[in-house]
Write an enzyme that holds these catalytic residues in place. Structure first.
Site, PDB file in Angstrom:
ATOM      1  N   VAL A 349     -43.343 -22.647 -22.905  1.00 47.30           N
ATOM      2  CA  VAL A 349     -43.905 -21.662 -23.855  1.00 47.30           C
ATOM      3  C   VAL A 349     -42.827 -20.707 -24.358  1.00 47.30           C
ATOM      4  O   VAL A 349     -43.068 -19.900 -25.245  1.00 47.30           O
ATOM      5  CB  VAL A 349     -45.071 -20.867 -23.233  1.00 47.30           C
ATOM      6  CG1 VAL A 349     -46.300 -21.740 -23.056  1.00 47.30           C
ATOM      7  CG2 VAL A 349     -44.666 -20.209 -21.935  1.00 47.30           C
ATOM      8  N   PHE A 354     -30.960 -18.088 -20.360  1.00 46.77           N
ATOM      9  CA  PHE A 354     -30.595 -18.825 -19.139  1.00 46.77           C
ATOM     10  C   PHE A 354     -31.779 -19.563 -18.525  1.00 46.77           C
ATOM     11  O   PHE A 354     -31.675 -20.107 -17.436  1.00 46.77           O
ATOM     12  CB  PHE A 354     -30.047 -17.861 -18.073  1.00 46.77           C
ATOM     13  CG  PHE A 354     -29.103 -16.833 -18.617  1.00 46.77           C
ATOM     14  CD1 PHE A 354     -27.839 -17.203 -19.055  1.00 46.77           C
ATOM     15  CD2 PHE A 354     -29.470 -15.502 -18.693  1.00 46.77           C
ATOM     16  CE1 PHE A 354     -26.972 -16.260 -19.563  1.00 46.77           C
ATOM     17  CE2 PHE A 354     -28.601 -14.553 -19.194  1.00 46.77           C
ATOM     18  CZ  PHE A 354     -27.345 -14.924 -19.646  1.00 46.77           C
ATOM     19  N   ASP A 479     -32.998  -5.062 -23.242  1.00 48.19           N
ATOM     20  CA  ASP A 479     -33.170  -6.143 -24.214  1.00 48.19           C
ATOM     21  C   ASP A 479     -34.586  -6.089 -24.787  1.00 48.19           C
ATOM     22  O   ASP A 479     -35.288  -7.100 -24.858  1.00 48.19           O
ATOM     23  CB  ASP A 479     -32.897  -7.503 -23.541  1.00 48.19           C
ATOM     24  CG  ASP A 479     -32.664  -8.609 -24.574  1.00 48.19           C
ATOM     25  OD1 ASP A 479     -32.398  -8.274 -25.753  1.00 48.19           O
ATOM     26  OD2 ASP A 479     -32.753  -9.792 -24.204  1.00 48.19           O
TER      27      ASP A 479
HETATM   28  N1  ADE Z   1     -43.564 -16.245 -22.552  1.00 48.68           N
HETATM   29  C1  ADE Z   1     -42.724 -15.756 -21.672  1.00 48.68           C
HETATM   30  N2  ADE Z   1     -43.400 -15.365 -20.598  1.00 48.68           N
HETATM   31  C2  ADE Z   1     -44.679 -15.651 -20.823  1.00 48.68           C
HETATM   32  C3  ADE Z   1     -45.843 -15.457 -20.094  1.00 48.68           C
HETATM   33  N3  ADE Z   1     -45.810 -14.906 -18.923  1.00 48.68           N
HETATM   34  N4  ADE Z   1     -46.984 -15.804 -20.634  1.00 48.68           N
HETATM   35  C4  ADE Z   1     -46.997 -16.313 -21.827  1.00 48.68           C
HETATM   36  N5  ADE Z   1     -45.949 -16.533 -22.551  1.00 48.68           N
HETATM   37  C5  ADE Z   1     -44.779 -16.195 -22.060  1.00 48.68           C
END
Ligand code: ADE
Length: 661
Positions: A349, A354, A479
């Site tokens: 997702v 990194f 960040d």
């Molecule tokens: N992208 C990065 N971390 C996430 C998360 N915990 N839930 C959904 N999308 C994400």
């Protein structure tokens, strides 16, 4: 008959002579007087006894009893005799010779105060009465000329040192029965009171103020008084001195409230209490605070090590074993169990520098109640990125970081077989804010919800205490950007990706801070970060840089709000720049050209957006010091949203809202 007549004439002659003598002296001359060579007298307050044990029948019928008094080296000397008042005594004619008491009058004999008296009763010179000395007119005028107020040698109590019952309070009697005429008019009466090892003494003397008395010089403000006011001798606790210049004034030792040793203690005590008690309380509060802070931190570490996984994790996982591993030394929420969590990775997702983020299914407990699995997010780091994994894991390990607007952390795993490190967190299906804004236009309420929650997350991150007031290590994100903010289903946000975050530990050395360098995403970097001109010794400057980045995210949310009229398609801040602008082009834009994301005039058509815009501008100020703090922005947003809630919507606003998507 001739013989009888001759004897008769003799008798008559004798009678007439004695009669004449009686007429001459008017009073009965004494027949017996004390007659002693000079010897020490015994002086009481008003009189001196001659101590003379020799009585003499005076040789001349006109003789009177006389006494001569003088003082040398503090010793009073008296000489007594029969004396013919028609003759000078010590070169001085006696003045009043017809009194029954021997009242001394002062005569200056070769500059010395010598006192003389005469009296007419048998042995009346046994006791001489003291009186003030009188001085010759010449001396008086001389003394007046040189303006010496103390022209008379003083009559002072003079017992040197004697024990006393005086306890150093109120008014004490000297109990000195010796009165002395001071040797010189310069001298004043002095009393000293001392307590030493339970022994209390009073000293009464004459003293020349030109000379030190017990190492102290007497003060004219003190001895120019007719009362002997006791004053503590500096640095000596139980030593008091008074001086004065009227007759026997040193007989009464006056301890005023402030001078008395006991009273002084009474005075000093409240002063000490008033000054010391608040000081002690402050010190106590500070010490307790540090102690409490230390203990809390210790407990926190112990708690982490003991749990290995927090209670919420347990609720999700439903495996008691998973939280019982306390053996590991670096086990902060690290699942060291050989039996790793039953997680099935679904799909990627998100991708970071990194790592990759997966949506995943965590198999639930064996109870069979509810869903068989829980959706979680798994951030996977290759073994080579151990440092990044560890940094983020350490940030998450601070239990005090837990907050509804910070991504909820579940556990960390060392997946040895896959040579991967995992961070397992809550999953938010709406994805990150950037994705969300590119797909959605938001209402004013949603704007407030998204913006408010995001800012609360930053404020909590920066804060030195939790919402409950517990101590917390402030953290800077370094960040912040819309892709590092996740949107929850209730349209509140939480911050994520703490891979570059820094704990602003008081233990952090300036070198460590200095080495923390220029990090983040160029598009969101504050001017001072772009220029590498941050004040690295001031931890606040890291927070100020975060606030700048946060302002850009606030602008992004606002730019997608339907109350500002024509809502354009989503663009990141400085959207005209290419996808991943480099530091140099950001410098040109942000520093050289002082550019900031555009806020069209239509943003002023809505009071809330107008106020929010000003807040955003204050957050991206070029001068880091002038920026608002995250906590201040929280309060501003609260005020703005509650103000808009009560304001009637203007027709202009209504039209733009109606035309919204
Ligand atoms: N992208 C990065 N971390 C996430 C998360 N915990 N839930 C959904 N999308 C994400």
């Amino acid at each position: 008959m001739e013989r009888f007549c001759g004897f008769g004439l003799l008798l008559l002659g004798c009678f007439l002579m004695s009669g004449a003598s009686l007429v001459l002296h008017s009073a009965n001359p004494p027949s017996v007087c004390k007659s002693c060579d000079p010897r020490p007298g015994n002086c009481m307050s008003q009189h001196c006894s001659s101590n003379c044990d020799v009585s003499q029948t005076c040789p001349n019928p006109q003789d009177v009893c006389a006494a001569v008094w003088w003082r040398e080296d503090g010793v009073v000397t008296l000489e007594t005799m029969c004396h013919d008042p028609t003759q000078p005594l010590y070169g001085v004619m006696l003045e009043d010779v017809s009194t029954s008491d021997c009242l001394l009058t002062s005569k200056y004999v070769r500059g010395r105060d010598v006192r003389l008296c005469a009296c007419t009763e048998d042995e009346c010179n046994e006791r001489v009465l003291l009186s003030k000395p009188s001085i010759p007119d010449q001396t008086k005028s001389f003394l007046e000329k040189i303006k010496r107020p103390n022209i008379f040698p003083e009559l002072c109590k003079f017992c040197d040192i004697r024990s006393t019952t005086c306890n150093g309070t109120g008014i004490c009697e000297s109990s000195c029965d010796i009165t002395a005429i001071c040797t010189s008019p310069d001298e004043v009466c002095v009393s000293a009171w001392r307590r030493n090892d339970g022994n209390t003494v009073v000293e009464t003397v004459c003293h020349d103020p030109a000379l030190p008395f017990h190492g102290q010089y007497l003060q004219s403000v003190d001895y120019d008084s007719d009362r002997c006011l006791m004053k503590q001798v500096k640095s000596l606790e139980n030593f008091y001195i008074c001086s004065c210049n009227s007759e026997e004034c040193n007989d009464k030792l006056i301890f005023t409230d402030t001078s008395s040793p006991d009273e002084e203690k009474k005075e000093v005590l409240p002063v000490l209490l008033v000054t010391l008690v608040p000081l002690l309380i402050t010190v106590l509060v500070i010490v307790s605070f540090f102690y409490w802070y230390h203990v809390c931190r210790q407990l926190k570490v112990i708690d982490h090590k003991r749990k290995g996984m927090d209670s919420e994790t347990y609720a999700i996982i439903g495996h008691e074993d998973n939280r019982s591993d306390s053996s590991s030394t670096n086990a902060n929420n690290l699942n060291h169990n050989t039996e790793l969590l039953p997680i099935h990775l679904d799909s990627v997702v998100g991708k970071g520098r990194f790592s990759e983020v997966y949506r995943a299914k965590l198999k639930q407990g064996v109870t069979g109640v509810g869903e068989p699995f829980q959706t979680v997010a798994v951030k996977i780091f290759p073994y080579e990125e151990y440092i990044s994994w560890k940094t983020e894991w350490e940030i998450f390990s601070d239990v005090e970081l837990r907050h509804e607007n910070i991504l909820h952390f579940l556990t960390a795993e060392d997946r040895k077989v896959e040579r991967q490190y995992w961070l397992i967190t809550a999953y938010h299906e709406l994805g990150n804010l950037q994705e969300f804004l590119s797909r959605h236009i938001v209402s004013w309420e949603e704007l407030c919800r998204l913006a408010g929650s995001m800012v609360r997350g930053v404020a909590h991150l920066h804060s030195e205490q939790t919402t409950c007031g517990r101590a917390k290590v402030p953290i800077v994100h370094r960040d912040l950007k819309s892709s590092n903010v996740l949107v929850k289903t209730d349209l509140t946000c939480c911050l994520c990706d703490f891979g570059l975050s820094l704990q602003l530990d008081s233990a952090m050395s300036p070198e460590e801070l200095a080495n923390s360098g220029q990090v983040g995403t160029a598009r969101y970097m504050a001017p001072e970060v772009l220029e590498s001109r941050m004040d690295l010794e001031n931890t606040e400057s890291f927070k100020q840089a975060d606030v700048y980045s946060m302002a850009l995210v606030l602008w992004e949310i606002t730019s997608r709000c339907n109350v500002i009229g024509d809502v354009r398609e989503y663009k990141p801040p400085f959207g005209t720049l290419r996808d991943h602008p480099c530091i140099d082009s950001m410098k040109d834009h942000v520093i050289r050209d002082r550019q900031r994301p555009e806020m069209p005039s239509t943003w002023n058509s809505h009071t809330g957006v107008q106020l929010l815009s000003s807040t955003i501008e204050e957050c991206w100020d070029h001068d880091p010091e002038s920026r608002l703090t995250a906590q201040c922005v929280v309060e501003r947003l609260n005020d703005i949203s509650s103000m808009i809630d009560v304001l009637p919507i203007s027709s202009e606003q209504k039209t733009s809202e109606d035309s919204g998507i």
